[in-house]
Write an enzyme that holds these catalytic residues in place. Structure first.
Site, PDB file in Angstrom:
ATOM      1  N   ASP A 159       0.845  -1.195   0.000  1.00 53.25           N
ATOM      2  CA  ASP A 159       0.000   0.000   0.000  1.00 53.25           C
ATOM      3  C   ASP A 159       0.882   1.248   0.000  1.00 53.25           C
ATOM      4  OD1 ASP A 159      -2.159  -1.685   0.276  1.00 53.25           O
ATOM      5  OD2 ASP A 159      -2.226  -1.484   2.457  1.00 53.25           O
ATOM      6  N   ALA A 160       0.287   2.380  -0.367  1.00 52.26           N
ATOM      7  CA  ALA A 160       1.061   3.622  -0.443  1.00 52.26           C
ATOM      8  C   ALA A 160       1.741   3.948   0.882  1.00 52.26           C
ATOM      9  CB  ALA A 160       0.152   4.770  -0.867  1.00 52.26           C
TER      10      ALA A 160
END
Ligand code: URA
Length: 235
Positions: free
Chosen positions: A101-102
Site C-alpha cells: 500500500d502507499a
C-alpha cells in the site's frame, strides 16, 4: 516473449518505436519478416532489426526499500511511483512481485522476468512474508495468547469465504508485532488486525521468502544469484 518486448529488451527503443519498426517490416524472425508485434518469439530465435542481430539484455532482479507515500506502479498517480526517485535505468521495464500500500514501507522485489515474479506471488506458492506492524491501541497481556492462537488458526476476513492461512504472530511490545503470512490478499495485514479489533497505523515489510531487507530507505540493489534462486525451492 512478445516480439515488441523482445525488440525493446534488445535496444534502446520504446515500445511505440519497436511497434513502428515491426509494422514497417524491418524486423525479421528466423529469416522471415514479421509485421505483427504480438507474435511470440523465443530467446533462441534469430531476430534482426534492419539486418542487425538483436540480443536481449539479461533479466534484472532488484530489492527496493520502499519509502512511505509512494506507490508500486511505474507511473505517478495520487502518490509518486516508488521508481521515480531511484537511479534505476529503464525502470519502466520492471514490475513488482507483490505490491505494498502507499503508506506501507519496506521490502519490494522488482524484475522484468514475469515467470520469476509469478513464482513469488502465485497463491499456491505460499511464499512467506514478514511484516512489522504498529497498532493504534495496546494489545493487552490477556489478549496475547488469544490473538496468537487466532492468527495461527486462521481468521475470517470481511468479504472472504475462506479463513486466512495459518499465520505466525509475535507480539514485540504493547503496540508492536511481527506477523508472518503466506498469502497476499488485498490489504491482508490491515484486515487481519481489523478482524480482532485493532487498527494498523504503521506497516513495514522486512522479508519475502529468504530475502531480508538490508538497504537504506529509498535505495535499491541487485539481488544475489542465491537470492534469485531461493524462490524456486519454496513449496
Ligand atoms: N497488507 C496490507 O494490509 N498492506 C500492505 O501494504 C501489505 C500487506
Amino acid at each position: 516473449m512478445r516480439l515488441d518486448k523482445f525488440v525493446c529488451k534488445s535496444t534502446k527503443f520504446s515500445r511505440t518505436q519497436a511497434v513502428e519498426y515491426i509494422r514497417a517490416g524491418k524486423v525479421v524472425v528466423n529469416d522471415v519478416a514479421v509485421f505483427v508485434e504480438s507474435v511470440q518469439v523465443h530467446e533462441n530465435n534469430s531476430v534482426t532489426l534492419k539486418g542487425q542481430l538483436l540480443v536481449p539484455r539479461a533479466f534484472r532482479y532488484v530489492m527496493i526499500h520502499k519509502p512511505a507515500n509512494t506507490i508500486c506502479s511505474n507511473v505517478d498517480e495520487a502518490y509518486p511511483s516508488l521508481f521515480s526517485a531511484l537511479n534505476l535505468e529503464r525502470s519502466d521495464e520492471l514490475h513488482v512481485a507483490g505490491r505494498l500500500d502507499a503508506n506501507t514501507t519496506g521490502l519490494v522485489l522488482a524484475t522484468d522476468d514475469g515467470r520469476w515474479s509469478f513464482d513469488i506471488i502465485r497463491p499456491q506458492q505460499h511464499c512467506k512474508k514478514v511484516y512489522r506492524v504498529g497498532l493504534s491501541k495496546v494489545i493487552e497481556k490477556a489478549q496475547t495468547i488469544d490473538f496468537t492462537s487466532r492468527f495461527a488458526a486462521g481468521l475470517k476476513l470481511q468479504g472472504e469465504a475462506e479463513l486466512t492461512r495459518p499465520a505466525q504472530l509475535n507480539i514485540l511490545g504493547p503496540r508492536e508485532a511481527l506477523l508472518t503470512i503466506s498469502e497476499g490478499k488485498f490489504h491482508q495485514v490491515k484486515r487481519m488486525f481489523a478482524s480482532v479489533g485493532k487498527r494498523v497505523v504503521t506497516l513495514h515489510r522486512e522479508k519475502i521468502g529468504e530475502v531480508t531487507l538490508d538497504i537504506e530507505v529509498g535505495t535499491w540493489r541487485y539481488l544475489t544469484a542465491a537470492e534469485v534462486a531461493s524462490f524456486k525451492d519454496e513449496a
